[in-house]
Design a protein around this motif. Structure first.
Motif, mmCIF file in Angstrom:
data_model
loop_
_atom_site.group_PDB
_atom_site.id
_atom_site.type_symbol
_atom_site.label_atom_id
_atom_site.label_comp_id
_atom_site.label_asym_id
_atom_site.label_seq_id
_atom_site.Cartn_x
_atom_site.Cartn_y
_atom_site.Cartn_z
ATOM 1 N N ASN A 13 -21.990 26.148 -12.604
ATOM 2 C CA ASN A 13 -21.896 26.377 -11.276
ATOM 3 C C ASN A 13 -20.994 26.238 -10.361
ATOM 4 O O ASN A 13 -21.415 26.183 -8.996
ATOM 5 N N LEU A 14 -19.572 24.858 -10.702
ATOM 6 C CA LEU A 14 -18.229 25.354 -9.166
ATOM 7 C C LEU A 14 -17.707 26.058 -9.528
ATOM 8 O O LEU A 14 -17.736 27.761 -10.613
ATOM 9 N N SER A 15 -17.653 27.194 -8.738
ATOM 10 C CA SER A 15 -16.874 28.482 -8.428
ATOM 11 C C SER A 15 -15.230 27.899 -8.189
ATOM 12 O O SER A 15 -14.287 28.155 -8.429
ATOM 13 N N ASP A 16 -14.980 26.733 -7.605
ATOM 14 C CA ASP A 16 -13.960 26.509 -6.994
ATOM 15 C C ASP A 16 -13.744 24.596 -7.757
ATOM 16 O O ASP A 16 -15.011 23.680 -6.907
ATOM 17 N N ALA A 17 -12.856 23.991 -7.938
ATOM 18 C CA ALA A 17 -11.989 22.703 -7.849
ATOM 19 C C ALA A 17 -11.123 22.094 -7.458
ATOM 20 O O ALA A 17 -9.914 22.724 -8.496
ATOM 21 N N ARG A 18 -10.189 21.529 -7.570
ATOM 22 C CA ARG A 18 -9.260 20.423 -6.449
ATOM 23 C C ARG A 18 -9.053 19.210 -6.603
ATOM 24 O O ARG A 18 -9.808 18.787 -5.841
ATOM 25 N N LEU A 19 -8.262 18.817 -7.530
ATOM 26 C CA LEU A 19 -8.182 17.123 -6.806
ATOM 27 C C LEU A 19 -6.749 17.286 -6.168
ATOM 28 O O LEU A 19 -5.419 18.340 -6.250
ATOM 29 N N ILE A 20 -6.430 16.206 -5.175
ATOM 30 C CA ILE A 20 -5.653 15.921 -4.001
ATOM 31 C C ILE A 20 -5.325 14.930 -3.926
ATOM 32 O O ILE A 20 -5.695 13.621 -3.975
ATOM 33 N N SER A 21 -3.995 14.473 -4.956
ATOM 34 C CA SER A 21 -3.601 12.644 -4.611
ATOM 35 C C SER A 21 -3.216 12.608 -3.435
ATOM 36 O O SER A 21 -1.657 12.628 -3.180
ATOM 37 N N ILE B 133 1.503 -0.936 0.472
ATOM 38 C CA ILE B 133 0.257 -0.130 -0.341
ATOM 39 C C ILE B 133 0.704 1.659 -0.124
ATOM 40 O O ILE B 133 1.745 1.203 1.273
ATOM 41 N N LEU B 134 0.792 1.986 -1.065
ATOM 42 C CA LEU B 134 1.074 3.058 -1.309
ATOM 43 C C LEU B 134 1.274 4.724 -0.438
ATOM 44 O O LEU B 134 0.368 4.122 0.829
ATOM 45 N N GLU B 135 2.165 5.216 0.538
ATOM 46 C CA GLU B 135 2.154 5.836 1.504
ATOM 47 C C GLU B 135 1.049 6.768 1.377
ATOM 48 O O GLU B 135 0.652 7.473 0.588
ATOM 49 N N ASN B 136 -0.162 7.402 2.497
ATOM 50 C CA ASN B 136 -1.306 8.346 2.107
ATOM 51 C C ASN B 136 -1.783 8.405 0.633
ATOM 52 O O ASN B 136 -1.959 8.718 -0.057
ATOM 53 N N SER B 137 -2.214 6.974 1.008
ATOM 54 C CA SER B 137 -3.093 6.090 -0.274
ATOM 55 C C SER B 137 -4.127 6.499 -0.260
ATOM 56 O O SER B 137 -5.243 6.804 0.071
ATOM 57 N N GLY B 138 -4.639 7.327 -2.144
ATOM 58 C CA GLY B 138 -5.655 8.194 -1.550
ATOM 59 C C GLY B 138 -5.349 9.100 -2.720
ATOM 60 O O GLY B 138 -5.025 9.223 -3.536
ATOM 61 N N THR B 139 -7.090 9.569 -2.758
ATOM 62 C CA THR B 139 -7.571 10.863 -3.809
ATOM 63 C C THR B 139 -8.426 11.450 -3.081
ATOM 64 O O THR B 139 -9.516 11.487 -2.217
ATOM 65 N N THR B 140 -8.317 13.113 -3.132
ATOM 66 C CA THR B 140 -9.086 13.828 -2.664
ATOM 67 C C THR B 140 -9.867 14.668 -3.547
ATOM 68 O O THR B 140 -8.942 15.334 -4.208
ATOM 69 N N TRP B 141 -11.493 14.701 -4.130
ATOM 70 C CA TRP B 141 -11.542 16.192 -4.520
ATOM 71 C C TRP B 141 -12.396 16.732 -3.793
ATOM 72 O O TRP B 141 -12.903 16.616 -2.827
ATOM 73 N N ILE B 142 -12.263 17.936 -3.506
ATOM 74 C CA ILE B 142 -12.902 19.558 -3.234
ATOM 75 C C ILE B 142 -13.124 20.514 -4.036
ATOM 76 O O ILE B 142 -12.801 21.079 -4.960
ATOM 77 N N PHE B 143 -14.682 20.587 -4.224
ATOM 78 C CA PHE B 143 -15.260 21.525 -4.873
ATOM 79 C C PHE B 143 -16.309 22.339 -4.081
ATOM 80 O O PHE B 143 -16.846 22.451 -3.016
#
Length: 574
Positions: free
Chosen positions: A548-556, A429-439
């Protein structure tokens, strides 16, 4: 499998037990750093004849342990010991004991561990030896009067059922401990017909260990289930800054039950369901849920964050901060947003429970058991800081912006890798494994919020259902999952959403406007398991966003719930 995450329970230090049964590791740390831990163990299953309390010591912070010593001899059963220390390093051990020598073959009950005589012993030499047994007089209440006298077992005496699983506490010179009272009903019935609780207080015990206990609430009353329910048990109590006693317990209805006393236990409120900050009711199966008071006056809450009505779903274990709030009668606690504390990738098939917490050298140490292996864990600095500062954190998280995603697409999200050269560690399992979307934005039913998806290779899709809830979908080539919100985001307001995919824990969930979406009244459980086969999500070139999205970010990488709360708090201050 290689997984270096401190939340992965296999990475804890095993607390040795002699038998195949390992329950309720109760831990104290003395002023010189000596660890003393009591467990209930035996060669049989839970509740079997022959189980006993074993006490071990560690002089190296829990890395190694001494051979267990007995609180009572092995001829007659002892169980469910809890330890607590006073300011003089005296250790108090409270436990059940088969003092009247009931024999299993003659005993008209399926349980042999949850009653008998409640006892106390103390140690003034760091757990090396123990005092003579002191009988704790548990007051007779309604349930006690219902039990029959057994003509064969125990010489015709009445067998009383009672037990405790949560840490007692000492306030000044007084010791407080909750005791549950079950009623088993018909002979051979496995489950309890009902269960209730009382509080025992020994005022002045630090000055005199033979101080008698009083039973509260006054008038031989009990802490009762809610009307229409049967169960309130495994009570845990803390004292708030104004002296209020705040007690939680488990039920069989998918939620915990809280009782409050503003007069030091003489009277308690009727039980009520606690809430998280933001208003969502706390969810909990029929499993231990404990509140711990830390040295700095803050509180932490252990629970399982799912509204299952049985004994199941104790994996993962969650932890939330708890904050004092003022009411017209005095202070109470409201719970913060949950963080994953411990997990195992086997999913719900493993039961993580009966924890204890101590503070040692500025760190939080927590024990847990799955009934066969007990362990001690050090909470990571990152998670500890999050839990202790969730009410104040305010920081925007950096990620790949909308503009960059439109231009370059999403990068590969690699969660794990297969190791073909080592069959014992076949997967990493890779360190801090996952993905986060913030919008952020305002939403309408049917909206396509984010599309970063390729039919052949998978990706991410976020849409709005007809009922105004969010639908978040992630897929690889051969594995996928969906998380749906219970919170309606189509109310004309701007909303901040964090979709967290914690692939180390194989858990995904939504945090909306700083509130963990636990399913509300729509779903029994708000979070979802991520299939362990989802080892990678491929890059997607074409990414589109709703108007209608004012912001979106992808965090690996996976963020913590508290990170999402802090990002939301920063967004409303812009």
């Amino acid at each position: 499998m290689i997984n270096n995450d401190s939340r992965f329970i296999n990475n804890g230090i095993e607390i040795p037990t002699a038998g195949g049964y390992a329950d309720q590791p109760s831990l104290v740390v003395l002023s010189d750093g000596t660890f003393v831990c009591a467990t209930t163990t035996g060669t049989g299953e839970e509740g079997a004849a022959g189980q006993y309390v074993s006490v071990m010591r560690s002089l190296d912070g829990g890395k190694t342990w001494s051979e267990g010593t007995l609180v009572e001899d092995l001829e007659w059963e002892s169980a469910y010991a809890v330890l607590v220390t006073d300011r003089f390093d005296r250790i108090y051990c409270l436990y059940n004991y088969n003092l009247d020598h009931y024999k299993k073959a003659e005993f008209e009950s399926h349980r042999f561990d949850m009653g008998g005589t409640y006892c106390l012993k103390y140690s003034d030499d760091k757990g090396l030896s123990w005092s003579e047994r002191i009988i704790v007089d548990v007051g007779v209440t309604d349930l006690d009067t219902r039990y029959p006298f057994f003509p064969k077992a125990g010489g015709g005496k009445q067998y009383r059922f009672m037990w405790n699983v949560a840490r007692p506490f000492i306030d000044g010179d007084d010791l407080y401990i909750m005791v549950g009272k079950p009623f088993l009903g018909a002979k051979g019935q496995y489950n309890f017909e009902t269960s209730r609780g009382v509080l025992l207080v020994a005022r002045g015990i630090v000055q005199d260990p033979h101080t008698p206990f009083i039973t509260l609430p006054e008038g031989a009353k009990e802490l009762l289930p809610r009307p229409g329910d049967r169960i309130t048990e495994e009570h845990c109590c803390v004292k708030l800054s104004d002296g209020t006693l705040f007690c939680t317990s488990r039920t069989e209805k998918g939620y915990p039950l809280v009782f409050v006393s503003h007069d030091d236990g003489k009277n308690f409120t009727d039980g009520f369901i606690p809430k998280h900050v933001g208003g969502m009711h706390v969810k909990q199966p029929r499993a231990a849920n404990f509140i711990w008071k830390l040295k700095n006056g803050k509180f932490l809450y252990w629970f399982h964050n799912v509204g299952n009505m049985g004994y199941d779903f104790r994996n993962p274990a969650w932890c939330a901060p708890a904050f004092e709030v003022d009411t017209e009668n005095g202070k109470e606690l409201v719970y913060g947003q949950p963080e994953i504390l411990f997990y195992h990738p086997t999913g719900d098939r493993l039961s993580i429970s009966y924890p204890d917490l101590v503070e040692y050298e500025g760190k939080l140490l927590i024990t847990e058991t799955q009934k066969q292996i007990a362990r001690i864990h050090t909470v990571s600095e990152r998670l500890q800081n999050a839990l202790l500062n969730q009410d104040t954190v305010c920081a925007r998280l950096e990620g790949i912006s909308m503009a960059e995603l439109k231009e370059n697409g999403t990068p590969v999200q690699q969660y794990s890798k297969v190791n073909h050269s080592d069959r014992t560690e076949w997967k990493e399992i890779l360190e801090n494994s996952g993905t986060t979307w913030i919008f952020e934005g305002s939403f309408n039913a049917g909206d396509k919020v984010i599309s970063a998806f390729d039919k052949r290779r998978g990706g991410f899709k976020i849409t709005v259902n007809d009922d105004g809830t969010l639908c978040c979908y992630a897929a690889g080539e051969a594995a996928n999952f969906t998380v749906e919100s219970s919170i309606n985001v189509c109310d004309g307001k701007k909303h901040h959403v964090a979709w967290i995919m914690d692939n180390s824990a194989c858990i995904s969930y939504l945090v909306i406007d700083g509130i963990f979406d636990n399913g509300g009244n729509v779903q029994e459980c708000g979070w979802r398991f991520i299939p362990p086969q989802l080892s990678v999500i491929r890059a997607v070139k074409d990414v589109s966003f709703g108007e209608n999205l004012s912001d979106a970010r992808l965090i690996s990488g996976a963020i913590l719930t508290t990170d999402a709360v802090g990002d939301w708090r920063a967004s409303i201050k812009q």
